[in-house]
Design a protein around this motif. Structure first.
Motif, mmCIF file in Angstrom:
data_model
loop_
_atom_site.group_PDB
_atom_site.id
_atom_site.type_symbol
_atom_site.label_atom_id
_atom_site.label_comp_id
_atom_site.label_asym_id
_atom_site.label_seq_id
_atom_site.Cartn_x
_atom_site.Cartn_y
_atom_site.Cartn_z
ATOM 1 N N GLN A 52 0.829 -1.210 0.000
ATOM 2 C CA GLN A 52 0.000 0.000 0.000
ATOM 3 C C GLN A 52 0.860 1.254 0.000
ATOM 4 N N HIS A 88 -4.775 -6.957 -2.907
ATOM 5 C CA HIS A 88 -5.643 -7.523 -1.876
ATOM 6 C C HIS A 88 -4.955 -8.638 -1.100
ATOM 7 N N MET A 90 -5.915 -11.639 -0.676
ATOM 8 C CA MET A 90 -6.027 -12.956 -1.328
ATOM 9 C C MET A 90 -7.062 -13.893 -0.719
ATOM 10 N N VAL A 218 -9.620 7.704 -17.805
ATOM 11 C CA VAL A 218 -10.960 7.999 -18.314
ATOM 12 C C VAL A 218 -11.478 9.242 -17.585
ATOM 13 N N HIS A 447 -13.131 -3.293 1.944
ATOM 14 C CA HIS A 447 -14.239 -3.839 1.153
ATOM 15 C C HIS A 447 -15.321 -2.810 0.833
ATOM 16 N N ASP A 478 -19.036 -4.003 -11.331
ATOM 17 C CA ASP A 478 -17.910 -3.976 -10.377
ATOM 18 C C ASP A 478 -18.496 -3.976 -8.968
ATOM 19 N N ALA A 479 -17.648 -3.753 -7.966
ATOM 20 C CA ALA A 479 -18.106 -3.838 -6.577
ATOM 21 C C ALA A 479 -19.108 -2.735 -6.222
HETATM 22 P P1 FAD Z 1 -10.837 -2.654 -8.883
HETATM 23 O O1 FAD Z 1 -10.221 -4.006 -8.871
HETATM 24 O O2 FAD Z 1 -10.353 -1.658 -7.891
HETATM 25 O O3 FAD Z 1 -10.677 -2.098 -10.385
HETATM 26 C C1 FAD Z 1 -10.956 -0.804 -10.800
HETATM 27 C C2 FAD Z 1 -9.958 -0.462 -11.897
HETATM 28 O O4 FAD Z 1 -10.353 0.757 -12.524
HETATM 29 C C3 FAD Z 1 -8.547 -0.233 -11.351
HETATM 30 O O5 FAD Z 1 -7.618 -0.989 -12.090
HETATM 31 C C4 FAD Z 1 -8.324 1.269 -11.524
HETATM 32 O O6 FAD Z 1 -6.992 1.646 -11.753
HETATM 33 C C5 FAD Z 1 -9.207 1.578 -12.708
HETATM 34 N N1 FAD Z 1 -9.656 2.973 -12.747
HETATM 35 C C6 FAD Z 1 -10.337 3.642 -11.783
HETATM 36 N N2 FAD Z 1 -10.602 4.903 -12.203
HETATM 37 C C7 FAD Z 1 -10.073 5.025 -13.447
HETATM 38 C C8 FAD Z 1 -10.070 6.065 -14.413
HETATM 39 N N3 FAD Z 1 -10.668 7.240 -14.193
HETATM 40 N N4 FAD Z 1 -9.469 5.835 -15.605
HETATM 41 C C9 FAD Z 1 -8.899 4.627 -15.888
HETATM 42 N N5 FAD Z 1 -8.883 3.608 -15.008
HETATM 43 C C10 FAD Z 1 -9.471 3.791 -13.785
HETATM 44 N N6 FAD Z 1 -11.248 -8.844 -1.134
HETATM 45 C C11 FAD Z 1 -11.310 -10.157 -0.817
HETATM 46 O O7 FAD Z 1 -12.268 -10.834 -1.134
HETATM 47 N N7 FAD Z 1 -10.297 -10.739 -0.118
HETATM 48 C C12 FAD Z 1 -9.245 -10.036 0.365
HETATM 49 O O8 FAD Z 1 -8.365 -10.616 0.988
HETATM 50 C C13 FAD Z 1 -9.195 -8.647 0.085
HETATM 51 N N8 FAD Z 1 -8.200 -7.880 0.596
HETATM 52 C C14 FAD Z 1 -8.057 -6.600 0.168
HETATM 53 C C15 FAD Z 1 -6.928 -5.880 0.566
HETATM 54 C C16 FAD Z 1 -6.677 -4.628 0.014
HETATM 55 C C17 FAD Z 1 -5.460 -3.857 0.445
HETATM 56 C C18 FAD Z 1 -7.573 -4.076 -0.952
HETATM 57 C C19 FAD Z 1 -7.299 -2.753 -1.606
HETATM 58 C C20 FAD Z 1 -8.723 -4.773 -1.310
HETATM 59 C C21 FAD Z 1 -8.980 -6.036 -0.760
HETATM 60 N N9 FAD Z 1 -10.092 -6.784 -1.117
HETATM 61 C C22 FAD Z 1 -10.199 -8.087 -0.743
HETATM 62 C C23 FAD Z 1 -11.172 -6.205 -1.945
HETATM 63 C C24 FAD Z 1 -11.087 -6.574 -3.422
HETATM 64 O O9 FAD Z 1 -9.762 -6.598 -3.885
HETATM 65 C C25 FAD Z 1 -11.908 -5.545 -4.228
HETATM 66 O O10 FAD Z 1 -13.204 -5.470 -3.694
HETATM 67 C C26 FAD Z 1 -12.015 -5.891 -5.696
HETATM 68 O O11 FAD Z 1 -10.739 -6.084 -6.253
HETATM 69 C C27 FAD Z 1 -12.769 -4.780 -6.426
HETATM 70 O O12 FAD Z 1 -12.859 -5.072 -7.791
HETATM 71 P P2 FAD Z 1 -13.413 -3.974 -8.797
HETATM 72 O O13 FAD Z 1 -13.354 -4.592 -10.142
HETATM 73 O O14 FAD Z 1 -14.725 -3.475 -8.300
HETATM 74 O O15 FAD Z 1 -12.413 -2.732 -8.689
#
Ligand code: FAD
Length: 509
Positions: A52, A88, A90, A218, A447, A478-479
């Motif tokens: 982080q 994350h 994992m 974006v 989360h 997404d989430a």
């Molecule tokens: P993301 O995976 O965050 O993807 C969004 C993407 O959009 C990113 O790549 C970002 O760069 C891109 N983006 C955003 N804005 C823009 C823009 N304006 N222009 C271009 N690109 C952009 N979950 C679990 O189940 N188990 C765990 O152990 C766990 N541990 C975690 C630990 C940490 C430190 C973190 C941060 C999260 C953890 N999570 C865990 C949660 C899980 O990783 C997330 O909920 C999940 O990855 C979200 O997926 P997503 O597709 O919604 O968003």
């Protein structure tokens, strides 16, 4: 011009791009602000807390939280192909079936029940323990169910809960969640597997009908009348207008609502204050924000050396009801065993090897906050207020969870490990003292969800098919669409959402 524009290559976006581009007749463009993740530490499971703040973390911050002693919380979010799956912890946890009953009630669609999602969960997974009715065996994401790698301290933690009457579960993905299990992890051959590793394989990236635009920000959606026609992007200093037959937003719980707001959708007052003309009044965008907190923690000085974890330092979670006599149904609290002396900022902890921590938290918190833009451009830091611990429900269950952590901490099963309780310390026993400690000890479980909530009501941001209400030609996957948080870590649910959407899309086209 592309057939499908997927904005955001995170956990959901990578799955969508891989699944939808499997049809050679369909041209998919995937846009991502970050680039390919190259830091070798990402692959090392034990390094996850130290990633982080590095260049591939958006590193958002919350407003000072009245519920956590006025503290500001850093919210890590991945900025790389694979998004937050690069950062994350994992854990692979589906949550409890009742969590998905809430999604059915919110969306009005039986398609979001645990049973309806089961084929999609299974399709993402390749369990080390093999396939069965509940577990996938041939999906892209390897899921390691630890066995002999489990730390001796964690074995005693799990044994101790058994002695106290808690069920021993195989994992946290079945129909029962109350009980203790080793944490299943997205790891293969000792290395983290990100969603980009699993879905954006060299073969997929070589498809002529898939274009990946990384290093591309974006800024806004291109909206013509009510139809979303594409997106305005900058890449390597150049401005691009990407036009698309269909647009899918996968920028995550923070990125997706912020993009909608920059594009003129949201609460008119908030948009005006940020200098953005309101084109479509959609006040729910950015609201309903939920997150899990963990108390860090119930910390012990060890009686004997605590060897490093061979997995990921947090090796087991025990989900439980507030009433310990209830050992079936939906859990309310969680206690986790961390093979390291972890504590929130502001507390002193023993050195590594000389202590360990029991984390504790609330599975389905009721506090809900919001986020919004503060300016028209992407660089304006967002206002993020998760409203942590604002309900009596959450504060009461947090106290129950801390007391439950102490119960196992002081049980015979861990007696050989413990020299003394360091945090909160033996004097902290009354409710008010526990509340004060929890406010200082609570850290995000990472989360955040629900800022573009799915719902059957007109105010909801997306409908049960994840189509944006009030606009044509835009889906959010997404989430952010999760209407209410699941009991455990949400990543398994995010992968299933993307898999379900892709499956339905392919069948219908
Ligand atoms: P993301 O995976 O965050 O993807 C969004 C993407 O959009 C990113 O790549 C970002 O760069 C891109 N983006 C955003 N804005 C823009 C823009 N304006 N222009 C271009 N690109 C952009 N979950 C679990 O189940 N188990 C765990 O152990 C766990 N541990 C975690 C630990 C940490 C430190 C973190 C941060 C999260 C953890 N999570 C865990 C949660 C899980 O990783 C997330 O909920 C999940 O990855 C979200 O997926 P997503 O597709 O919604 O968003």
């Amino acid at each position: 011009l592309t057939d499908i524009l997927v904005l955001g290559a995170g956990s959901a976006g990578c799955i969508l791009a891989a699944r939808l581009s499997a049809d050679p007749a369909c041209h998919v463009t995937l846009v991502e602000a970050g680039t390919k993740a190259t830091d070798p530490d990402i692959a090392r499971p034990e390094m996850w807390p130290f990633l982080q703040g590095r260049a591939y973390d958006w590193d958002f911050t919350t407003t000072p939280q009245p519920g956590t002693a006025g503290r500001i919380h850093h919210w890590a979010r991945g900025k790389a192909l694979g998004g937050s799956s690069n950062l994350h912890a994992m854990f692979h946890v589906r949550g409890h079936p009742a969590d998905y009953d809430d999604w059915v009630a919110a969306s009005g669609s039986a398609g979001w029940s645990y049973d309806a999602l089961l084929p999609h969960f299974r399709a993402t997974e390749a369990w080390s323990s093999g396939a069965d009715d509940l577990h996938g065996g041939s999906g892209p994401m390897p899921i390691l169910l630890p066995d002999e790698q489990t730390h001796p301290l964690v074995r005693d933690f799990m044994r101790g809960w058994g002695a106290l009457g808690m069920p021993r579960l195989r994992d946290h993905c079945g129909r029962e969640l109350i009980g203790t299990a080793p944490n299943a992890l997205m790891i293969r051959d000792g290395k983290r597997v990100s969603v980009a590793d699993a879905w954006l394989t060299p073969e997929v990236l070589a498809r002529p009908n898939l274009t990946v635009l990384d290093g591309a920000q974006v800024h806004r959606l291109r909206i013509e009348g009510r139809r979303v026609a594409g997106a305005e992007v900058t890449r390597a200093g150049a401005s691009l207008l990407l036009e698309a037959g269909r647009v899918i937003l996968s920028l995550g719980t923070i990125g997706s609502p912020l993009l909608l707001m920059r594009s003129g959708l949201g609460d008119p007052e908030l948009l005006r204050a940020a200098g953005v003309p309101c084109r479509f009044k959609r006040p729910e965008i950015g609201r309903n924000l939920q997150d899990h907190l963990l108390g860090a923690g119930n910390l012990y000085r060890a009686r004997k050396p605590v060897a490093p974890s061979r997995l990921q330092i947090s090796e087991s979670l025990s989900y439980q009801a507030a009433d310990p006599a209830r050992i079936t149904g939906r859990p309310e609290i969680v206690v986790g065993c961390v093979v390291a002396p972890t504590a929130a900022e502001g507390f002193a902890a023993p050195p590594p090897g000389e202590g360990f921590t029991l984390l504790f938290g609330v599975t389905n918190p009721t506090s809900r906050g919001q986020l919004h833009i503060t300016g028209p451009e992407i660089g304006a830091p967002p206002m993020i207020d998760p409203a942590y611990l604002q309900t009596e429900h959450d504060r009461r269950l947090f106290r129950v969870a801390l007391r439950r952590a102490r119960e196992i901490g002081h049980s015979p099963a861990l007696a050989d490990w413990i020299a003394a309780e360091v945090l909160p310390g033996p004097k902290v026993q009354e409710d008010a003292a526990l509340d004060a400690f929890i406010a200082r000890a609570a850290i995000t479980h990472h989360h955040p969800v629900a800022t573009c909530r799915m719902g059957k009501d007109d105010a909801a941001v997306v409908d049960a098919d994840l189509a944006m209400r009030g606009l044509d030609n835009l889906w959010i996957v997404d989430a952010s669409v999760i209407p209410s948080i699941t009991a455990g870590p949400i990543h398994a649910a995010v992968m299933a959402i993307a898999e379900k959407f892709a499956d339905r899309y392919i069948r219908s086209s």
